[in-house]
Structures are given as structure tokens and as C-alpha cells.
Scaffold this motif. Structure first.
Motif, PDB file in Angstrom:
ATOM      1  N   LEU A  52     -11.004   0.238   0.650  1.00  0.00           N
ATOM      2  CA  LEU A  52     -10.357   1.337   1.362  1.00  0.00           C
ATOM      3  C   LEU A  52      -9.749   2.339   0.385  1.00  0.00           C
ATOM      4  CD1 LEU A  52      -8.462  -0.539   4.237  1.00  0.00           C
ATOM      5  CD2 LEU A  52     -10.712   0.556   4.313  1.00  0.00           C
ATOM      6  N   THR A  53      -9.786   3.611   0.786  1.00  0.00           N
ATOM      7  CA  THR A  53      -9.069   4.648   0.046  1.00  0.00           C
ATOM      8  C   THR A  53      -7.578   4.489   0.310  1.00  0.00           C
ATOM      9  OG1 THR A  53     -10.916   6.190   0.210  1.00  0.00           O
ATOM     10  CG2 THR A  53      -8.750   7.127  -0.239  1.00  0.00           C
ATOM     11  N   VAL A  54      -6.775   4.478  -0.742  1.00  0.00           N
ATOM     12  CA  VAL A  54      -5.335   4.251  -0.624  1.00  0.00           C
ATOM     13  C   VAL A  54      -4.592   5.539  -0.979  1.00  0.00           C
ATOM     14  CG1 VAL A  54      -3.366   2.888  -1.413  1.00  0.00           C
ATOM     15  CG2 VAL A  54      -5.627   1.828  -1.224  1.00  0.00           C
ATOM     16  N   LEU A  55      -3.663   5.911  -0.124  1.00  0.00           N
ATOM     17  CA  LEU A  55      -2.792   7.061  -0.376  1.00  0.00           C
ATOM     18  C   LEU A  55      -1.415   6.541  -0.778  1.00  0.00           C
ATOM     19  CD1 LEU A  55      -1.955  10.046  -0.312  1.00  0.00           C
ATOM     20  CD2 LEU A  55      -1.558   9.797   2.151  1.00  0.00           C
ATOM     21  N   ILE A  56      -1.075   6.643  -2.067  1.00  0.00           N
ATOM     22  CA  ILE A  56       0.211   6.184  -2.582  1.00  0.00           C
ATOM     23  C   ILE A  56       1.204   7.325  -2.457  1.00  0.00           C
ATOM     24  CG2 ILE A  56       1.416   5.198  -4.566  1.00  0.00           C
ATOM     25  CD1 ILE A  56      -1.323   4.359  -5.665  1.00  0.00           C
ATOM     26  N   THR A  57       2.290   7.097  -1.751  1.00  0.00           N
ATOM     27  CA  THR A  57       3.304   8.132  -1.573  1.00  0.00           C
ATOM     28  C   THR A  57       4.628   7.650  -2.157  1.00  0.00           C
ATOM     29  OG1 THR A  57       3.905   7.281   0.617  1.00  0.00           O
ATOM     30  CG2 THR A  57       2.207   8.986   0.529  1.00  0.00           C
ATOM     31  N   GLY A  58       5.458   8.586  -2.535  1.00  0.00           N
ATOM     32  CA  GLY A  58       6.761   8.230  -3.089  1.00  0.00           C
ATOM     33  C   GLY A  58       7.329   9.367  -3.905  1.00  0.00           C
ATOM     34  N   GLU A  59       8.606   9.269  -4.207  1.00  0.00           N
ATOM     35  CA  GLU A  59       9.282  10.304  -4.971  1.00  0.00           C
ATOM     36  C   GLU A  59       8.787  10.335  -6.417  1.00  0.00           C
ATOM     37  OE1 GLU A  59      13.434   9.478  -4.688  1.00  0.00           O
ATOM     38  OE2 GLU A  59      13.464   9.527  -2.491  1.00  0.00           O
ATOM     39  N   THR A  60       9.059  11.420  -7.083  1.00  0.00           N
ATOM     40  CA  THR A  60       8.700  11.542  -8.493  1.00  0.00           C
ATOM     41  C   THR A  60       9.391  10.448  -9.307  1.00  0.00           C
ATOM     42  OG1 THR A  60       8.408  13.931  -8.310  1.00  0.00           O
ATOM     43  CG2 THR A  60       8.822  13.044 -10.507  1.00  0.00           C
ATOM     44  N   GLY A  61       8.608   9.785 -10.162  1.00  0.00           N
ATOM     45  CA  GLY A  61       9.169   8.791 -11.072  1.00  0.00           C
ATOM     46  C   GLY A  61       9.226   7.374 -10.553  1.00  0.00           C
ATOM     47  N   VAL A  62       8.671   7.084  -9.363  1.00  0.00           N
ATOM     48  CA  VAL A  62       8.758   5.721  -8.829  1.00  0.00           C
ATOM     49  C   VAL A  62       7.698   4.793  -9.426  1.00  0.00           C
ATOM     50  CG1 VAL A  62       9.820   6.378  -6.643  1.00  0.00           C
ATOM     51  CG2 VAL A  62       7.337   6.339  -6.826  1.00  0.00           C
ATOM     52  N   GLY A  63       6.696   5.340 -10.097  1.00  0.00           N
ATOM     53  CA  GLY A  63       5.667   4.504 -10.707  1.00  0.00           C
ATOM     54  C   GLY A  63       4.383   4.444  -9.915  1.00  0.00           C
ATOM     55  N   LYS A  64       3.970   5.573  -9.353  1.00  0.00           N
ATOM     56  CA  LYS A  64       2.759   5.581  -8.520  1.00  0.00           C
ATOM     57  C   LYS A  64       1.507   5.249  -9.338  1.00  0.00           C
ATOM     58  CE  LYS A  64       3.703   9.734  -6.782  1.00  0.00           C
ATOM     59  NZ  LYS A  64       5.128   9.946  -7.129  1.00  0.00           N
ATOM     60  N   GLU A  65       1.477   5.683 -10.607  1.00  0.00           N
ATOM     61  CA  GLU A  65       0.310   5.375 -11.438  1.00  0.00           C
ATOM     62  C   GLU A  65       0.222   3.877 -11.729  1.00  0.00           C
ATOM     63  OE1 GLU A  65      -1.982   6.886 -15.484  1.00  0.00           O
ATOM     64  OE2 GLU A  65      -0.041   7.742 -14.935  1.00  0.00           O
ATOM     65  N   LEU A  66       1.364   3.219 -11.919  1.00  0.00           N
ATOM     66  CA  LEU A  66       1.350   1.764 -12.119  1.00  0.00           C
ATOM     67  C   LEU A  66       0.847   1.043 -10.875  1.00  0.00           C
ATOM     68  CD1 LEU A  66       4.658   1.030 -14.065  1.00  0.00           C
ATOM     69  CD2 LEU A  66       2.337   1.199 -14.945  1.00  0.00           C
ATOM     70  N   VAL A  67       1.197   1.552  -9.692  1.00  0.00           N
ATOM     71  CA  VAL A  67       0.695   0.968  -8.447  1.00  0.00           C
ATOM     72  C   VAL A  67      -0.817   1.120  -8.380  1.00  0.00           C
ATOM     73  CG1 VAL A  67       0.726   1.156  -5.933  1.00  0.00           C
ATOM     74  CG2 VAL A  67       2.859   1.310  -7.216  1.00  0.00           C
ATOM     75  N   ALA A  68      -1.328   2.283  -8.769  1.00  0.00           N
ATOM     76  CA  ALA A  68      -2.779   2.499  -8.783  1.00  0.00           C
ATOM     77  C   ALA A  68      -3.462   1.522  -9.739  1.00  0.00           C
ATOM     78  CB  ALA A  68      -3.089   3.940  -9.174  1.00  0.00           C
ATOM     79  N   GLN A  69      -2.861   1.290 -10.898  1.00  0.00           N
ATOM     80  CA  GLN A  69      -3.434   0.345 -11.852  1.00  0.00           C
ATOM     81  C   GLN A  69      -3.438  -1.073 -11.283  1.00  0.00           C
ATOM     82  OE1 GLN A  69      -1.052   0.902 -15.355  1.00  0.00           O
ATOM     83  NE2 GLN A  69      -1.837   2.964 -15.751  1.00  0.00           N
ATOM     84  N   ALA A  70      -2.364  -1.439 -10.559  1.00  0.00           N
ATOM     85  CA  ALA A  70      -2.293  -2.770  -9.955  1.00  0.00           C
ATOM     86  C   ALA A  70      -3.354  -2.923  -8.857  1.00  0.00           C
ATOM     87  CB  ALA A  70      -0.898  -3.005  -9.375  1.00  0.00           C
TER      88      ALA A  70
END
Length: 534
Positions: free
Chosen positions: A216-234
Motif C-alpha cells: 500500500l501507498t503510505v501517507l506519513i503526516t506530522g509536524e516538522t521534525g518528528v522524524g517522518k523520513e525515519l518512519v519511511a525507512q522503517a
């Protein structure tokens, strides 16, 4: 303690081995039993992860210990225990520095003469971690305790082994992390991973474990600096594509003219400067995962082409009629409300529905409770290693200040704060101390940032006061907002003589984003349009 009492204490641990118990609870029971059997003030269970020891569970140590990564080469006591092959006790006056100096709860100042012992743990014939015990009372541990620790170490190894076998998903995540870590080490990049124990963080990890193995395509949302790129890597690490590339692109960092080339590639001569054929990010990620950060910044023209790729898996390089087929799992991130962007006409509704198949919100740091201390420990250890310090810790007031702060900049703000505070604390000492302690004053969370000298000296009238906001006056909110934006952007451009970079700095925008906004507001004029005719 008699043999009967000793056996009665160990029986519950043996009974736990075949049970499906949460990993954290299994380790908690292990350490509780350990403190019952031995006269110690602090115990720790650590897992060997590559060249570092990662704390799995602690009792009697500061909570930020869980966020630290102890590189074996930098801690000779740990290296000695790993190499010993059997339990050992360090002499009270051992010259080897103690990794827990400054981390024992209830102890202010340096960790003085004390007793310390530990043993290596093994799994399937390989050393997998350490069990360490510290007592503040000299002479607490005897040869008899070493004999008991030999037996207990075998039980602890079995406990760790049971956790590894039962929690297969956790074992897979660890395996993927080790492989990713080897790539990071090869590239010389610092270690980064998701850390936390709060309910909000655990819910995020459950979501990652659930959707990661899917397509599935995942849309990661959140404030600046929460670590969205780390979530994508996980997410990528938990997917069947984990051994394929993860390609990233920040959509906000590119001008409109280069977005399509970066995404879909181009052929020679497609535009000025295209001197050779080039693959885009989609082709580079073929078979793997493509992560688009700040996806809400994509221009409308690129959105249409992106939709075609998502629907059919086909793309055309810029300037070419040839079709290329790709197989890519897409993960996107944004700190914007994409539904509001659709209503404002800046995002296509069809692309929005394609991108938000599985929304995954990342909680802000202020909602993660004591996770801030664990993350602080990670950043402290990074700074300690980078600056070559012996020991680096937070005092009680500093920990309280971290917990009380609101963190508008989230984890990124915490990282920068720790790095800045370590340098400030180091500056208070003429010579490098053996143990550096950060105080609440070093963190400076209760003070506003100082103004630059030129800002202090500038007269108040130098910057015109902004005009009052227009009232709605019967109009829709969107119309009023656009009028306010038109006013602010127009005035900023006028003040800076249509210098886009200077106006963007004043407004707190990226230059490309300001130009995009000005085009939408009808304020953009190219140099050719502004040229005065002869």
C-alpha cells in the motif's frame, strides 16, 4: 539465601520460557529476579548489535540509558566482559572507566570506588549481549556470587533466546536494522533509528509493523521534525522490498522546472543543460521504494504525470516518447493538510486519493512523555563520542526541564538543543572534565533566543509595521486568506526590490515556494516582463 530459596526464586523464570510474554515484560522479570539474588544497586541487560551494545532493560540506572549506544571499542569494561567467556568481577580500584559513571539513579557526582561484575550472554553458540551488575557498596560481590552468576547467566541467555524465537517480527526488524546499519557504516553516515516506549510511540510502531509488509501507498503526516523520513525507512525495512533500494526526494527543494526531470528522468536536449540522458527517481527505485518528502509541494503538471505512473506503472522521460515500466512502492510525507490543499485547488483530488491509501500520523514529541529522555540519551552518546568526552550526563533539573518543554520543533529541535548545550557546558570548564554534566541552565529552555547585534541596534521605524489583517466582510475564508497573502507577499517584494531570496527569508519561505505562491497570487513577474522598453 538457601538452595531451596534460590531455586524457588528461579522457577518462575524457567516457567516463563515457553510462554508468549511481551519482550519488555520478560526482561523486567529477569532483572527483578537478578536484584533479588544479588546485592546490587543497578543491573542492565544489553544486546550486542554490530560493534555496539544496546540496552534492552535497566533497573537502577537513569532512564536516558535506554537511548544510548555503547560502542564496545570505547568501553574497555564491556570489551573485557565480552571476551572473557565466563562471569568476572572487577576489582574495586580497577583503572578501567565505568560506562555507567553518572547514570546510577540516586547518585550525584562521579561513580566512586564500587563493586562491578557481569557475564556475556550467548545464543546459538554466539555472544549476543551482556548482563552487568553494579553495587555502590565495596565488597558486595564474592566468589560465591560469581558461581551463582554462572548459572543465572545461562538462564538469562535462555530468556533472551526465547524472546528472539517467539517474537519473530522483532527478530526480522533487528535483522533488517543490522543490514541497514552496515550500509550506513559503509557510507560513513551516523546511526539513526526510531526510539521510544510511550503509548503514542508504541501505537506508531504497531502501525508500521502492520502496513510495512504490504504494497500500500503510505501517507506519513506530522509536524516538522518528528522524524517522518525515519518512519519511511522503517516501513521500507519491514517490506519484501527491503533488499532493494530506498530512493528519497524532497519535493520542496526543487524548482518547478526540475521536478519532472528528477522524478521521471530526461533525454539529451530535453531542455537547456540536458547534455546527456538521465534516469529519474522512479527508475532508480525500480523494484524498491520511492519516498517523496513534502509531496504537497508538487506542481500541478507533475501531479498529472505522477498519477499516470501510479495507475499504470508507466512513465516517459522528459523529451522522449518511449515508455518505461517501473515497479515501485510509494511512500510520501507532508506536514500540510492535503485535504485542505485539494479544496484550495493546489492538489488534484485524484492524486490525493492515490497518495492517502494508508494515512500514518507521527505523534509530536510533546505527546510522547518520557521518550524525550531516551532520545536525549541517544543524542548525548553521539555528542560524547564525536567530541571525545569521557562521560556525558543530564542532572535532575535538566531532565525535568526537558520533560516540561513543549517541543515545537520536535525531535530535530531536541537533537540541535543537545548538541548546542554540550558545547555550552564544555565552555564552562577550562580543561575537559572526566564527566560533563548538563544543567537546566545549559539547556536554556526558559530563555528566548538572543537578537543579533545589528537587530538590537536597528531603529524600530526601519521595518514598516504590517497593515492590519482585512476582515472577512461577507467573503469566504479562502478569499480573505488569499487577499492577506497577496498583501504580505506584495509588500515584502516591494521592500526588497523584487529580490526573491531576500523576500523569502523575511517571510520564512523557501525561494521556490515563494515563487510558486506568487504565481498563484498573480504577483510573479519574470525579469523580461519587468525590463523597461527602450
Amino acid at each position: 539465601m538457601t538452595t531451596t530459596e534460590w531455586l524457588r526464586t528461579l522457577v518462575p523464570l524457567v516457567a516463563d520460557l515457553p510462554q508468549d510474554i511481551p519482550e519488555a515484560e520478560r526482561y523486567r522479570r529477569l532483572l527483578h529476579t537478578l536484584r533479588t539474588l544479588f546485592p546490587c544497586d543497578a543491573v542492565a541487560l544489553l544486546r550486542l548489535d554490530g560493534d555496539a551494545l544496546v540496552p534492552l532493560a535497566i533497573d537502577g540506572l537513569s532512564r536516558d540509558t535506554l537511548g544510548r549506544r555503547f560502542k564496545v571499542a570505547e568501553h574497555p569494561r564491556f570489551a573485557t566482559l565480552l571476551a572473557a567467556g565466563q562471569p568476572m568481577r572487577f576489582e574495586a580500584h580497577s583503572p578501567l572507566p565505568d560506562p555507567y559513571d553518572g547514570l546510577v539513579e540516586g547518585l550525584r557526582g562521579e561513580l566512586d570506588v564500587h563493586d562491578c561484575m557481569g557475564c556475556a550472554l550467548s545464543f546459538e553458540g554466539q555472544v549476543c549481549g551482556l548482563l552487568t551488575l553494579d553495587s555502590l557498596q565495596r565488597g558486595s560481590f564474592t566468589d560465591a556470587h560469581l558461581t551463582v552468576l554462572q548459572a543465572f547467566g545461562s538462564l538469562a541467555s535462555a530468556t533472551v533466546g526465547a524472546a528472539l524465537r517467539i517474537n519473530r517480527l522483532a527478530a526480522l526488524a533487528r535483522h533488517e536494522h543490522q543490514r541497514a546499519e552496515s550500509y550506513r557504516r559503509a557510507a560513513g553516515r551516523p546511526q539513526r533509528e526510531l526510539l521510544g516506549h510511550s503509548p503514542a510511540f508504541k501505537q506508531l510502531m504497531r502501525e508500521i509493523d502492520l502496513v510495512g509488509p504490504s504494497e500500500l501507498t503510505v501517507l506519513i503526516t506530522g509536524e516538522t521534525g518528528v522524524g517522518k523520513e525515519l518512519v519511511a525507512q522503517a516501513l521500507h525495512a519491514r517490506s519484501p522490498r527491503a533488499d532493494q533500494p530506498l530512493v528519497s526526494l524532497n519535493c520542496a527543494a526543487l524548482p518547478d522546472t526540475l521536478v519532472e526531470s528528477e522524478l521521471f528522468g530526461h533525454v539529451r536536449g530535453a531542455f537547456t543543460g540536458a547534455v546527456s540522458e538521465r534516469q529519474g527517481k522512479f527508475e532508480l527505485a525500480d523494484g524498491g521504494t520511492l519516498f517523496l518528502d513534502e509531496v504537497g509541494e508538487l506542481p500541478l503538471a507533475a501531479q498529472a504525470k505522477l498519477l499516470r505512473v501510479l495507475q499504470s506503472g508507466q512513465l516517459q522521460r522528459l523529451g522522449s516518447d518511449r515508455e518505461h515500466r517501473v515497479d515501485v512502492r510509494l511512500i510520501v510525507a507532508t506536514n500540510r493538510d492535503l485535504a485542505a490543499e485539494v479544496r484550495a485547488g493546489r492538489l488534484r483530488a485524484d492524486i490525493y486519493h492515490r497518495l492517502s491509501v494508508y494515512p500514518l500520523p507521527v505523534p509530536p514529541l510533546r505527546e510522547r512523555g518520557r521518550d524525550v529522555l531516551q532520545l536525549s540519551g541517544f543524542f548525548l552518546e553521539e555528542n560524547r563520542s564525536r567530541l571525545g568526552l569521557g562521560h556525558l550526563r543530564l542532572d535532575a533539573d535538566a531532565q525535568g526541564a526537558l520533560l516540561a518543554y513543549d517541543w515545537p520543533g520536535n525531535v530535530r529541535e531536541l537533537e540541535h538543543l543537545i548538541g548546542r548545550s554540550v558545547l555550552k557546558a564544555l565552555g564552562r570548564h577550562g580543561e575537559r572534565p572526566r564527566m560533563l554534566t548538563l544543567t537546566a541552565a545549559d539547556l536554556g529552555l526558559g530563555t528566548a533566543p538572543a537578537l543579533a547585534p545589528e537587530e538590537v541596534a536597528a531603529p524600530v521605524a526601519a521595518t514598516p509595521s504590517p497593515a492590519p489583517l482585512p476582515t472577512l466582510g461577507g467573503r469566504r475564508l479562502r478569499e480573505a486568506v488569499e487577499q492577506a497573502e497577496h498583501q504580505w507577499v506584495g509588500e515584502a517584494l516591494a521592500r526588497h526590490g523584487h529580490n526573491w531570496a531576500a523576500a523569502a527569508r523575511e517571510l520564512g519561505l523557501d525561494r521556490a515556494n515563494l515563487i510558486r505562491l506568487a504565481k498563484r497570487l498573480g504577483l510573479y513577474e519574470s525579469r523580461r516582463e519587468r525590463r523597461v522598453p527602450r
